[in-house]
Enzyme design. Structure first.
Site: not given
Ligand SMILES: [Zn+2]
Length: 365
Positions: A75-77, A225, A276, A317, A319, A322, A349
Site C-alpha cells: 500500500d502506498s501510505g 477511503g 485485505d 475449522c 486450521c 483447531c 485461526h
C-alpha cells in the site's frame, strides 16, 4: 480470475493478510503458506520510515528480506497519512502537491511524501503490485472535501504513472514509453500499478473517479477511503455505484475490507476480487477469535466462561490450532498469561477462517 505476478499466481477471490512492516505479526512464512495465503500486504509508509526503502533494496528486496518468495503488494501510505492528519493536524499536513508529516519513530524529523516519492519507494521495496499514492476520503467528509480528495487522487495518479514509467523504462531521449505493463507481465522487477477510486459516499463523484481511473488503463483497480471496509452495506453500495464502469478482465481490490468473515461474502458478491484487512490478526491479539455461531461472529476468549471449556474454537475449522485440538480453556489460559504462543495460535485461526471463507466462494471474473 488469475492474477499473474513474478512471484506466482493469485486466484480470486482472495483475502490478503497484512504484514505492515514486513511481518504478519507472530507468523512465519511457513505458517502463512500452511494456512493458504496466496499474497500478503506490506506498507510503504512504515517501511519507508523503518528500516527505509533503500535499506530494503540493499538487502535484496522485500521478498528476500522477509523470507516470503510469493506475491506481495504494498500500500502506498496514502491511507496512513490521511489517518495521521485526522489525528493531529500538527503532525501531518496535506496540500495539492503531497503530504508533509512528522514521524514518531525518528525524533520528530519532518518528512515529505509525494506521488513520486511513494512510487520510487515502493519500487525500491520490490513489491509485485504497488498502489497509487492517493488522497483517501475521510469518514463523514462533506462533498466539498470529497471533491478536493478526488481531484488530488486523480492528479497524483497521473504523477504516479509518469514516475513509474520514467523509473522503470529509463528510455533514451525520444524513445516512446512502453507503459502500462500488461497485467501479469512476468517481467522481473516490474510491478503492476493499481489506481485507486475515491469518491466517499457520493455516487456522482465515485463514478467520475471510476471513469478517470479506468481511462488510465492500469492492470488493476482499487476502491478505497473510509466508505470502504467499516460497514459491509455501505461498502457494497459504494462498489455497486461504480461496478458497471469497471473492466471485467481486471481485478477490483476493495481496500481495508474484512473485519468479519461475512464481510468477505458481501464484498466479493458485490464484485470485488481482492481485499485485505488488519482486523483478523489485530482481533486475534486482543482476544477475539472467529466462530460462526457466536454473536458478531467471534468469541471473546478472555471471558471466564472459557476457563474450563474443553471444546476447540470452531469444530468446522481446518486450521492448525483447531485441528491440533487446542481447547478454548487452553487458549483462555494462554491469553490471560500473555504467553507468546497465544498470538500465533490465535492469528493462525483467524486468518485461516478468512482465507477459507474466500476460497469457498465462487471464482470471481
Ligand atoms: Zn481454527
Amino acid at each position: 480470475m488469475i492474477i499473474h505476478t513474478s512471484h506466482g499466481d493469485v486466484r480470486t477471490p482472495v483475502f490478503m493478510p497484512v504484514g505492515t512492516v514486513g511481518s504478519v505479526k507472530s507468523l512465519t512464512p511457513d505458517d502463512l503458506l500452511n494456512l493458504g495465503t496466496q499474497i500478503i500486504l506490506a506498507n510503504n509508509y512504515h517501511l519507508y520510515l523503518r528500516p527505509g526503502s533503500k535499506a530494503v533494496k540493499k538487502l535484496g528486496g522485500i521478498h528476500k528480506f522477509m523470507g516470503w518468495n510469493h506475491p506481495l503488494l504494498t500500500d502506498s501510505g496514502g491511507f496512513q497519512l490521511m489517518s495521521l492528519s485526522r489525528q493531529n493536524i500538527n503532525l501531518c499536513h496535506i496540500d495539492d502537491e503531497g503530504v508533509t508529516f512528522t514521524s514518531h519513530l525518528d525524533g520528530g524529523i519532518s518528512h515529505r511524501f509525494t506521488p513520486e516519492i511513494a512510487i520510487k519507494s515502493q519500487i525500491d521495496i520490490g513489491a509485485d503490485i504497488i498502489m497509487a499514492f492517493d488522497c483517501p476520503v475521510p469518514a463523514g467528509a462533506d462533498k466539498k472535501t470529497t471533491q478536493i480528495c478526488v481531484k488530488r487522487t486523480h492528479e497524483w495518479l497521473v504523477r504516479c504513472i509518469k514516475t513509474l514509467n520514467i523509473t522503470l523504462s529509463r528510455p533514451p531521449k525520444n524513445t516512446p514509453l512502453v507503459f502500462p505493463p500488461k497485467l501479469g507481465g512476468n517481467i522481473k522487477g516490474v510491478p503492476d500499478l493499481f489506481g485507486i477510486i475515491q469518491g466517499g459516499t457520493f455516487p456522482d463523484l465515485l463514478r467520475e473517479s471510476a471513469q478517470f481511473v479506468v481511462s488510465q488503463n492500469l492492470p488493476g483497480i482499487a476502491i478505497g477511503g473510509a466508505a470502504i471496509g467499516s460497514d459491509p452495506k455501505q461498502t457494497a453500495e459504494t462498489i455497486a455505484a461504480v461496478r458497471d464502469l469497471l473492466p471485467k478482465n481486471k481485478p477490483l481490490y476493495a481496500m481495508g475490507v474484512g473485519i468479519r468473515p461475512s464481510d468477505l461474502i458481501s464484498v466479493f458478491s458485490a464484485g470485488a476480487d481482492m481485499c485485505d484487512c488488519v482486523a483478523p490478526t489485530r482481533l486475534a491479539r486482543t482476544g477475539y477469535l472467529y466462530n460462526p455461531e457466536a454473536k458478531s461472529e467471534r468469541l471473546n476468549i478472555s471471558q471466564n466462561k472459557f476457563k474450563l471449556d474443553k471444546s476447540v474454537l470452531d469444530v468446522n475449522c481446518d486450521c492448525y490450532t483447531c485441528v491440533s485440538g487446542f481447547t478454548r480453556a487452553y487458549l483462555h489460559h494462554l491469553f490471560k498469561s500473555r504467553e507468546l504462543l497465544y498470538y500465533r495460535l490465535a492469528s493462525i485461526h483467524n486468518l485461516r477462517t478468512m482465507i477459507r471463507t474466500a476460497a469457498s466462494l465462487p471464482t470471481t471474473s
